[in-house]
Design a protein around this motif. Structure first.
Motif, PDB file in Angstrom:
ATOM      1  N   LYS A  95       0.842  -1.188   0.000  1.00 19.19           N
ATOM      2  CA  LYS A  95       0.000   0.000   0.000  1.00 19.19           C
ATOM      3  C   LYS A  95       0.882   1.245   0.000  1.00 19.19           C
ATOM      4  O   LYS A  95       1.907   1.292   0.680  1.00 19.19           O
ATOM      5  CB  LYS A  95      -0.915   0.012   1.225  1.00 19.19           C
ATOM      6  CG  LYS A  95      -1.962  -1.096   1.226  1.00 19.19           C
ATOM      7  CD  LYS A  95      -2.859  -0.997   2.455  1.00 19.19           C
ATOM      8  CE  LYS A  95      -3.904  -2.101   2.457  1.00 19.19           C
ATOM      9  NZ  LYS A  95      -4.777  -2.023   3.658  1.00 19.19           N
ATOM     10  N   ASN A 102      -0.681   9.787  -6.059  1.00 18.44           N
ATOM     11  CA  ASN A 102      -0.777   8.332  -6.124  1.00 18.44           C
ATOM     12  C   ASN A 102      -2.210   7.863  -5.913  1.00 18.44           C
ATOM     13  O   ASN A 102      -2.619   6.839  -6.456  1.00 18.44           O
ATOM     14  CB  ASN A 102       0.151   7.665  -5.103  1.00 18.44           C
ATOM     15  CG  ASN A 102       0.542   6.268  -5.546  1.00 18.44           C
ATOM     16  OD1 ASN A 102       1.328   6.106  -6.473  1.00 18.44           O
ATOM     17  ND2 ASN A 102      -0.037   5.252  -4.908  1.00 18.44           N
ATOM     18  N   TYR A 103      -2.995   8.612  -5.134  1.00 19.85           N
ATOM     19  CA  TYR A 103      -4.420   8.292  -5.017  1.00 19.85           C
ATOM     20  C   TYR A 103      -5.094   8.422  -6.387  1.00 19.85           C
ATOM     21  O   TYR A 103      -5.954   7.619  -6.760  1.00 19.85           O
ATOM     22  CB  TYR A 103      -5.106   9.221  -4.009  1.00 19.85           C
ATOM     23  CG  TYR A 103      -4.638   9.054  -2.589  1.00 19.85           C
ATOM     24  CD1 TYR A 103      -4.409   7.796  -2.038  1.00 19.85           C
ATOM     25  CD2 TYR A 103      -4.414  10.164  -1.784  1.00 19.85           C
ATOM     26  CE1 TYR A 103      -3.974   7.646  -0.730  1.00 19.85           C
ATOM     27  CE2 TYR A 103      -3.980  10.035  -0.470  1.00 19.85           C
ATOM     28  CZ  TYR A 103      -3.762   8.765   0.050  1.00 19.85           C
ATOM     29  OH  TYR A 103      -3.328   8.619   1.352  1.00 19.85           O
ATOM     30  N   TYR A 105      -3.552   8.041  -9.237  1.00 21.21           N
ATOM     31  CA  TYR A 105      -3.058   6.911 -10.017  1.00 21.21           C
ATOM     32  C   TYR A 105      -3.866   5.646  -9.706  1.00 21.21           C
ATOM     33  O   TYR A 105      -4.192   4.871 -10.606  1.00 21.21           O
ATOM     34  CB  TYR A 105      -1.580   6.692  -9.714  1.00 21.21           C
ATOM     35  CG  TYR A 105      -0.977   5.459 -10.336  1.00 21.21           C
ATOM     36  CD1 TYR A 105      -0.907   5.314 -11.724  1.00 21.21           C
ATOM     37  CD2 TYR A 105      -0.470   4.428  -9.536  1.00 21.21           C
ATOM     38  CE1 TYR A 105      -0.346   4.192 -12.294  1.00 21.21           C
ATOM     39  CE2 TYR A 105       0.095   3.299 -10.107  1.00 21.21           C
ATOM     40  CZ  TYR A 105       0.152   3.173 -11.482  1.00 21.21           C
ATOM     41  OH  TYR A 105       0.696   2.054 -12.043  1.00 21.21           O
ATOM     42  N   GLU A 106      -4.206   5.452  -8.451  1.00 18.55           N
ATOM     43  CA  GLU A 106      -5.007   4.293  -8.070  1.00 18.55           C
ATOM     44  C   GLU A 106      -6.409   4.368  -8.679  1.00 18.55           C
ATOM     45  O   GLU A 106      -6.996   3.343  -9.035  1.00 18.55           O
ATOM     46  CB  GLU A 106      -5.082   4.184  -6.547  1.00 18.55           C
ATOM     47  CG  GLU A 106      -3.751   3.764  -5.927  1.00 18.55           C
ATOM     48  CD  GLU A 106      -3.791   3.725  -4.412  1.00 18.55           C
ATOM     49  OE1 GLU A 106      -4.779   4.232  -3.829  1.00 18.55           O
ATOM     50  OE2 GLU A 106      -2.830   3.209  -3.814  1.00 18.55           O
ATOM     51  N   GLU A 107      -6.941   5.580  -8.813  1.00 15.91           N
ATOM     52  CA  GLU A 107      -8.238   5.714  -9.486  1.00 15.91           C
ATOM     53  C   GLU A 107      -8.118   5.247 -10.936  1.00 15.91           C
ATOM     54  O   GLU A 107      -9.007   4.556 -11.451  1.00 15.91           O
ATOM     55  CB  GLU A 107      -8.718   7.162  -9.441  1.00 15.91           C
ATOM     56  CG  GLU A 107     -10.070   7.345 -10.131  1.00 15.91           C
ATOM     57  CD  GLU A 107     -10.574   8.771 -10.107  1.00 15.91           C
ATOM     58  OE1 GLU A 107     -11.673   9.013 -10.632  1.00 15.91           O
ATOM     59  OE2 GLU A 107      -9.872   9.649  -9.568  1.00 15.91           O
ATOM     60  N   ILE A 109      -5.855   3.074 -12.138  1.00 19.15           N
ATOM     61  CA  ILE A 109      -5.579   1.637 -12.163  1.00 19.15           C
ATOM     62  C   ILE A 109      -6.825   0.801 -11.828  1.00 19.15           C
ATOM     63  O   ILE A 109      -7.105  -0.209 -12.488  1.00 19.15           O
ATOM     64  CB  ILE A 109      -4.432   1.278 -11.192  1.00 19.15           C
ATOM     65  CG1 ILE A 109      -3.102   1.815 -11.735  1.00 19.15           C
ATOM     66  CG2 ILE A 109      -4.347  -0.230 -10.971  1.00 19.15           C
ATOM     67  CD1 ILE A 109      -2.648   1.157 -13.019  1.00 19.15           C
ATOM     68  N   TYR A 110      -7.567   1.211 -10.819  1.00 23.13           N
ATOM     69  CA  TYR A 110      -8.643   0.373 -10.304  1.00 23.13           C
ATOM     70  C   TYR A 110     -10.029   0.722 -10.833  1.00 23.13           C
ATOM     71  O   TYR A 110     -10.963  -0.086 -10.689  1.00 23.13           O
ATOM     72  CB  TYR A 110      -8.665   0.435  -8.776  1.00 23.13           C
ATOM     73  CG  TYR A 110      -7.386  -0.098  -8.156  1.00 23.13           C
ATOM     74  CD1 TYR A 110      -6.970  -1.412  -8.396  1.00 23.13           C
ATOM     75  CD2 TYR A 110      -6.574   0.712  -7.371  1.00 23.13           C
ATOM     76  CE1 TYR A 110      -5.791  -1.900  -7.843  1.00 23.13           C
ATOM     77  CE2 TYR A 110      -5.390   0.231  -6.810  1.00 23.13           C
ATOM     78  CZ  TYR A 110      -5.016  -1.066  -7.049  1.00 23.13           C
ATOM     79  OH  TYR A 110      -3.844  -1.543  -6.500  1.00 23.13           O
TER      80      TYR A 110
END
Length: 353
Positions: A95, A102-103, A105-107, A109-110
């Motif tokens: 994590k 990076n939050y 980026y996670e949006e 990616i996911y």
């Protein structure tokens, strides 16, 4: 996970604190740019933890690499206090917290990338369909998935136009687009600002857009020099002040040979009226090239480096098929492209008096 709003980074520099239980002591940890060719900071794991410090010019994508373990973690960060935690030796549960980018980026990616995965899946199903009814049914699913994905891309860029992740998403959406819609890429790129334009993805997009403009109508025709059939260098620049048709062809190209009578007719009609042709051949054998010139009655200037599809001028103009031509005006600006048949003579009759 809720998406944190984009925030300005501090001027104090970054701190990356890591604790991944499966990483043994004395393991080297390196932070680099996304290419991995530079080293921004490095440290060794001590008592199961590591700390990296430094300063970045702006938020962007970085790699956290563990060379001895052959592992790496993608981290979007600026001068933030980032925490890296995990337990698994596979790094599957790692994590990353503390970095607003990076939050985002996670949006991507996911939430957004999986939407494009659905588009790819349905596109494959359409291509593999063996019946019209199934193809029609899957096409509806494809269109639905594509519209949802495109809306998500548009909404993310509108919300996060300052973020380097917006530049990543824009590059990704273009790379995965079978149609390579450069106009759409340009429109979306025009929305980016701030740190998004400082990212490496923005730099890559800028190169794509610049390359696409080469040979475009309304742009200056790139100058070039190649040898004619006698070995004499001939340049496009020496014809400045005239209308010039830069014509890419080859003796082995049947569509080119079929089009040559139209080109000959246009040349004969307008050669005395400030018009000429400069042909660039993608031939490999000089004898075939010269024979075709004479056989087809092509009585204008011809050049070639006899390098087939590796012809330097063809590569310079991004020519991917032949025949291809560019009509250049007396100022050196491309004013038309791929004029065929009667189109060439008609356009010249409007321009050349």
């Amino acid at each position: 996970m809720p998406i944190a709003p984009f925030a300005q980074t501090t001027t104090a520099g970054f701190v990356v604190e890591g604790k991944i239980k499966a990483v043994p002591d004395n393991t080297l940890v390196m932070l680099s740019g996304f290419t991995g060719t530079d080293t921004i900071a490095k440290a060794k794991v001590v008592n199961g933890t590591f700390i990296l410090k430094g300063k970045l010019l702006s938020p962007d994508v970085h790699l956290l690499t563990f060379p001895s373990l052959n592992k790496r973690i993608v981290v979007f960060m600026g001068n933030d206090h980032v925490n890296i935690t995990g337990d698994s030796a596979s790094f599957a549960d790692v994590k990353v917290t503390g970095s607003p980018t990076n939050y985002e980026y996670e949006e991507f990616i996911y939430h957004i990338k999986p939407l494009n995965d659905f588009v790819d899946y349905y596109r494959t199903q359409v291509q593999a369909a063996t019946s019209k009814s199934y193809r029609d049914s899957v096409s509806i699913m494809l269109n639905t998935a594509y519209n949802i994905y495109e809306q998500s891309v548009e909404q993310f860029i509108a919300r996060k136009r300052n973020s380097p992740v917006a530049a990543l998403l824009l590059a990704y959406s273009y790379d995965t687009d079978p149609n390579k819609d450069v106009m759409l890429l340009q429109r979306r790129f025009n929305l980016l600002s701030g740190d998004a334009l400082k990212s490496q993805f923005a730099a890559n997009i800028t190169q794509v857009l610049a390359a696409d403009k080469i040979g475009a109508v309304g742009t200056k025709a790139p100058d070039f020099v190649q040898n004619d059939t006698t070995g004499k260098p001939v340049s496009l620049a020496q014809f400045k002040g005239k209308y010039v048709l830069v014509d890419f062809w080859a003796s082995w190209c049947r569509p080119c040979r079929a089009e040559n009578p139209n080109v000959v007719a246009a040349y004969n009609a307008f050669k005395a009226k400030n018009f000429t042709i400069l042909s660039v051949s993608l031939d490999q054998r000089k004898d075939n090239w010269v024979y075709a010139i004479n056989a087809d009655g092509l009585t204008w200037n011809h050049v070639s480096d006899l390098q087939y599809w590796s012809n330097a001028v063809a590569k310079q103009y991004h020519v991917e098929s032949i025949p291809t031509n560019f009509l250049v005006d007396p100022s050196g600006t491309i004013i038309a492209k791929n004029l065929r048949g009667e189109e060439l003579a008609q356009r010249l009759s409007e321009l050349v008096k």
